[in-house]
Motif scaffolding. Structure first.
Motif, PDB file in Angstrom:
ATOM      1  N   THR A  43      34.451  22.742  58.681  1.00  0.00           N
ATOM      2  CA  THR A  43      32.880  22.609  58.536  1.00  0.00           C
ATOM      3  C   THR A  43      32.456  22.230  60.038  1.00  0.00           C
ATOM      4  O   THR A  43      31.250  22.094  60.282  1.00  0.00           O
ATOM      5  N   ASP A  44      33.410  21.719  60.741  1.00  0.00           N
ATOM      6  CA  ASP A  44      33.151  21.476  62.468  1.00  0.00           C
ATOM      7  C   ASP A  44      33.413  22.713  63.183  1.00  0.00           C
ATOM      8  O   ASP A  44      34.413  23.485  63.138  1.00  0.00           O
ATOM      9  N   GLN A  45      33.001  22.508  64.480  1.00  0.00           N
ATOM     10  CA  GLN A  45      33.319  23.716  65.732  1.00  0.00           C
ATOM     11  C   GLN A  45      34.114  22.651  66.729  1.00  0.00           C
ATOM     12  O   GLN A  45      33.852  21.686  67.149  1.00  0.00           O
TER      13      GLN A  45
ATOM     14  N   VAL B 173      39.481  19.190  64.375  1.00  0.00           N
ATOM     15  CA  VAL B 173      38.046  19.333  63.648  1.00  0.00           C
ATOM     16  C   VAL B 173      38.540  20.033  62.246  1.00  0.00           C
ATOM     17  O   VAL B 173      39.351  21.032  62.139  1.00  0.00           O
ATOM     18  N   ARG B 174      37.744  19.870  61.372  1.00  0.00           N
ATOM     19  CA  ARG B 174      37.907  20.307  59.724  1.00  0.00           C
ATOM     20  C   ARG B 174      37.016  21.634  59.713  1.00  0.00           C
ATOM     21  O   ARG B 174      36.310  22.031  60.896  1.00  0.00           O
TER      22      ARG B 174
ATOM     23  N   SER C 151      34.977  21.747  70.168  1.00  0.00           N
ATOM     24  CA  SER C 151      34.104  21.743  71.516  1.00  0.00           C
ATOM     25  C   SER C 151      34.671  21.649  72.694  1.00  0.00           C
ATOM     26  O   SER C 151      35.421  20.681  73.161  1.00  0.00           O
TER      27      SER C 151
ATOM     28  N   SER D 254      28.966  25.299  70.573  1.00  0.00           N
ATOM     29  CA  SER D 254      29.536  24.084  70.542  1.00  0.00           C
ATOM     30  C   SER D 254      30.280  23.436  71.880  1.00  0.00           C
ATOM     31  O   SER D 254      30.554  22.354  71.915  1.00  0.00           O
TER      32      SER D 254
ATOM     33  N   ASN E 283      30.749  30.392  60.172  1.00  0.00           N
ATOM     34  CA  ASN E 283      31.809  29.328  59.895  1.00  0.00           C
ATOM     35  C   ASN E 283      33.031  28.992  60.770  1.00  0.00           C
ATOM     36  O   ASN E 283      33.267  28.232  61.234  1.00  0.00           O
TER      37      ASN E 283
ATOM     38  N   PRO F 242      29.277  30.172  66.612  1.00  0.00           N
ATOM     39  CA  PRO F 242      29.122  28.840  66.319  1.00  0.00           C
ATOM     40  C   PRO F 242      30.160  27.901  67.319  1.00  0.00           C
ATOM     41  O   PRO F 242      29.762  26.963  67.678  1.00  0.00           O
ATOM     42  N   CYS F 243      31.414  28.496  67.702  1.00  0.00           N
ATOM     43  CA  CYS F 243      32.343  27.985  68.619  1.00  0.00           C
ATOM     44  C   CYS F 243      31.529  27.911  70.130  1.00  0.00           C
ATOM     45  O   CYS F 243      31.622  26.937  70.593  1.00  0.00           O
TER      46      CYS F 243
ATOM     47  N   ARG G 281      41.728  24.090  65.703  1.00  0.00           N
ATOM     48  CA  ARG G 281      41.316  22.975  64.710  1.00  0.00           C
ATOM     49  C   ARG G 281      42.414  21.770  64.831  1.00  0.00           C
ATOM     50  O   ARG G 281      41.879  20.690  64.798  1.00  0.00           O
TER      51      ARG G 281
ATOM     52  N   ARG H  17      24.184  24.339  72.296  1.00  0.00           N
ATOM     53  CA  ARG H  17      23.698  23.047  71.981  1.00  0.00           C
ATOM     54  C   ARG H  17      23.375  22.103  72.968  1.00  0.00           C
ATOM     55  O   ARG H  17      22.667  21.018  73.173  1.00  0.00           O
TER      56      ARG H  17
END
Ligand code: 6PG
Length: 251
Positions: free
Chosen positions: A139-141, A136-137, A143, A196, A171, A192-193, A131, A234
């Motif tokens: 709430t984000d992942q 990134v905070r 990239s 991204s 999360n 999630p990571c 992070r 994504r």
């Protein structure tokens, strides 16, 4: 050389005759993506796969491409790590150090998972490193420019094993994952990571992977799903770099 290519909804599959051809092509693809990232962002954020298949790629990178990248601008991360010290024979870090970094003057910035620590603490510290590096905070992942992954014969990838709690993480970028089938804990990037990432390359070779690969890419007639199927970046399709031996039940 030009591979045979198959397209699926979340996957582009490039099929090479054998492991040497697959290793050469995978290495060239990593360099191509690295050069693009360095040209665009003056940095290449690369997460490496563990296990045995990628060892040849890392050796080839060190032997043939030492002068092809500004390695001091390459940040090396790990997709997962075993709960062992960094000098343990099972350590992914040790495998990368020996195959990519030893006996070369490559100077990438290595972000090691501190797997000698209690697994939860190691995961928390690695997540904090990610992070901070990616700015990134919670709430984000992060990239990554590229994440290299393998696939086990049970359909696991990174240390996202069938039936384990990490499969359900929505999360965090990194978790400690209890893996009862191995009687151990692992530290692993989460879906999630992974999803991204700008690019994902699976590297899968050998006849022993053929049955599972067909189930992962074409679906299991029994309706079972497998962790590797949840890698759906994504940014587009994951690219599977495989050999003919692994493709033999794929058609
Ligand atoms: C690990 C890897 C794991 C590996 C697969 C395939 O730490 O072992 O992250 O996900 O990629 O198990 O391993 P092989 O390449 O050795 O078949």
């Amino acid at each position: 050389m030009n591979p045979r290519t198959l397209l699926f909804r979340h996957a582009e599959v490039r099929i090479y005759p054998d492991l040497p051809a697959l290793t050469t092509a995978t290495t060239a693809t990593i360099i191509e993506l690295g050069r693009a990232a360095l040209a665009q962002r003056q940095q290449f954020d690369l997460a490496l796969a563990g296990g045995s298949t990628p060892r040849g790629v890392y050796r080839h990178l060190a032997a043939e491409y030492a002068s092809s990248l500004s390695w001091d601008r390459v940040h090396l991360f790990f997709g997962d790590e075993r709960h062992v010290p960094p000098d343990h024979p099972d350590s992914n870090y040790r495998m990368v150090r020996e195959s990519l970094l030893a006996n070369t003057d490559l100077q990438p910035q290595v972000h090691r998972i501190e797997s000698e620590l209690e697994p939860g603490l190691a995961a928390d510290r690695y997540e904090a490193d990610l992070r901070a590096h990616f700015h990134v905070r919670a709430t984000d992942q992060p990239s990554f420019d590229l994440i290299l992954l393998g696939m086990g014969t049970d359909g696991h990838t990174a240390s996202l094993f069938p039936g384990t709690s990490a499969l359900h993480e929505v999360n965090r970028a990194v978790v400690a994952n209890a893996v009862p089938q191995l009687n151990t804990h692992r530290i692993t990037l989460t879906f999630p990571c992974l999803n991204s990432a700008r690019h994902i390359l699976f590297l899968t070779a050998g006849a022993d992977k053929a049955t599972m690969l067909a189930k992962v890419l074409r679906g299991d007639p029994a309706g079972t799903t497998y962790p590797a199927q949840s890698v759906q970046p994504r940014s587009g399709r994951a690219v599977w770099m495989i050999d003919e031996a692994a493709a033999q039940t794929l058609g």
